[in-house]
Scaffold this active site. Structure first.
Site, short mmCIF file in Angstrom:
data_model
loop_
_atom_site.label_atom_id
_atom_site.label_comp_id
_atom_site.label_asym_id
_atom_site.label_seq_id
_atom_site.Cartn_x
_atom_site.Cartn_y
_atom_site.Cartn_z
N LYS A 146 30.45 44.49 35.42
CA LYS A 146 30.40 45.50 36.49
C LYS A 146 30.67 46.87 35.91
O LYS A 146 31.15 47.03 34.78
CB LYS A 146 31.44 45.18 37.57
CG LYS A 146 32.87 45.38 37.12
CD LYS A 146 33.85 45.14 38.25
CE LYS A 146 35.26 45.50 37.78
NZ LYS A 146 36.27 45.31 38.82
N THR A 206 35.42 44.78 44.95
CA THR A 206 35.13 44.08 43.71
C THR A 206 34.79 42.61 43.96
O THR A 206 33.77 42.09 43.48
CB THR A 206 36.33 44.17 42.75
OG1 THR A 206 36.58 45.55 42.44
CG2 THR A 206 36.07 43.40 41.47
#
Length: 314
Positions: free
Chosen positions: A190, A226
């Protein structure tokens, strides 16, 4: 003697019950301008004092209340004071990312030392290095056995992959994989903009997740961005089901809605932080951390081994 702030009374009561002691009565209230007053209703001279407070929202209020409780105990001649923080406030700010930033986790440790705490007890720090910010003993407890044991008992017969939501949690994922019998690992690559907090973009999954039950692990879930992104990415990559497991359910802002709609089969937290009814959702499971805290407090009081709670050979 066991003392509790006002942030999470249910957890404190459960810990007291497991220790077979009563919470020491105290007067705690706020002045009109927000200042906090604390006074204990019994003598504490010469006692081993354990002060429980979770730093949930509003973090600064509950942090200040615990500091005042520690100071009151020091001035009342308590023999030893242990600050028990199931969730350590400001733990994410443990280093400088750019110039002219504070190291807030160090400041919190200094404040407790100055207030008179001889020892700190906490659960799943954001990074283990925070233990070095406090000059006295730090009992760093782990919720992994509790969480992994639940996952193993419920999903142990399936093909499981342990997934770290980012590259920084792969060490934790390795411990989870060992606890679950040596299952494979994966992580979500990410990107995050350091200038824009709580915003994240999941790029791709590294590892074998297709057709498997993916257990996504983390130390805390704040806004849920997240984890929600990671769950969506895993499902797009072919995961059969996704389980989310984390120690601290901060659940700020839209977190509950995101977790309820991200596609996860189950979301598992401990009760290191209070989770009120309005933040709960059908997929949520909350496990009690009170047995672990009670056992650790008993070991400290009896000069036993806290390590033995996690290592049978200690």
């Amino acid at each position: 003697m066991l003392f509790a702030g006002r942030s999470h009374p249910e957890l404190a009561e459960e810990v007291a019950k497991r220790l077979d002691v009563q919470l020491t009565p105290q007067s705690s209230y706020d002045f009109a301008n927000g200042e906090i007053f604390v006074r204990f209703e019994e003598s504490v001279r010469g006692c081993d004092a354990f002060v429980i407070q979770s730093h949930c929202a509003p973090v600064n209020k509950w942090l200040m209340e615990q500091l005042l409780m520690v100071d009151a105990l020091k001035r009342a001649s308590a023999k030893q004071i242990t600050a028990v923080m199931p969730f350590y406030g400001y733990a994410r700010q443990d280093k400088k990312h750019r110039g002219r930033e504070p190291v807030s986790a160090r400041l919190i440790a200094d404040m407790f030392a100055m207030a008179g705490a001889d020892r700190i007890m906490t659960v799943d720090l954001h990074t283990a290095q925070i233990q070095g910010f406090f000059d006295g003993p730090v009992d760093h407890l782990f919720a992994q056995n509790l969480l992994a044991g639940y996952v193993r008992d419920k999903y142990g017969g399936a093909a499981i992959t342990v997934v770290s939501p980012d590259a920084g949690r792969t060490k934790l994922a390795e411990k989870w994989a060992d606890r679950l019998g040596g299952c494979p690992l994966a992580f979500v690559h990410k990107t995050r903009d350091p200038v824009r907090p709580n915003e994240v973009v999941a790029n791709r999954v590294v590892g074998d997740v297709k057709g498997r039950i993916c257990v996504t692990i983390d130390d805390m879930v704040d806004t849920g961005g997240t984890i929600s992104e990671a769950v969506g990415q895993l499902l797009r990559e072919g995961a059969a089901e996704v389980i989310v497991a984390a120690t601290h359910g901060v659940l700020s802002g839209p977190a509950s809605r995101r977790l309820a709609t991200c596609g996860a089969r189950e979301v598992i937290f401990t009760n290191t932080l209070p989770i009120p009814d309005e933040r709960r959702f059908p997929q949520l499971t909350v496990l009690s951390i009170a047995p672990l805290l009670a056992r650790a407090i008993r070991e400290v009081f009896q000069n036993g081994s806290v390590t033995s709670l996690f290592d049978d050979h200690a």
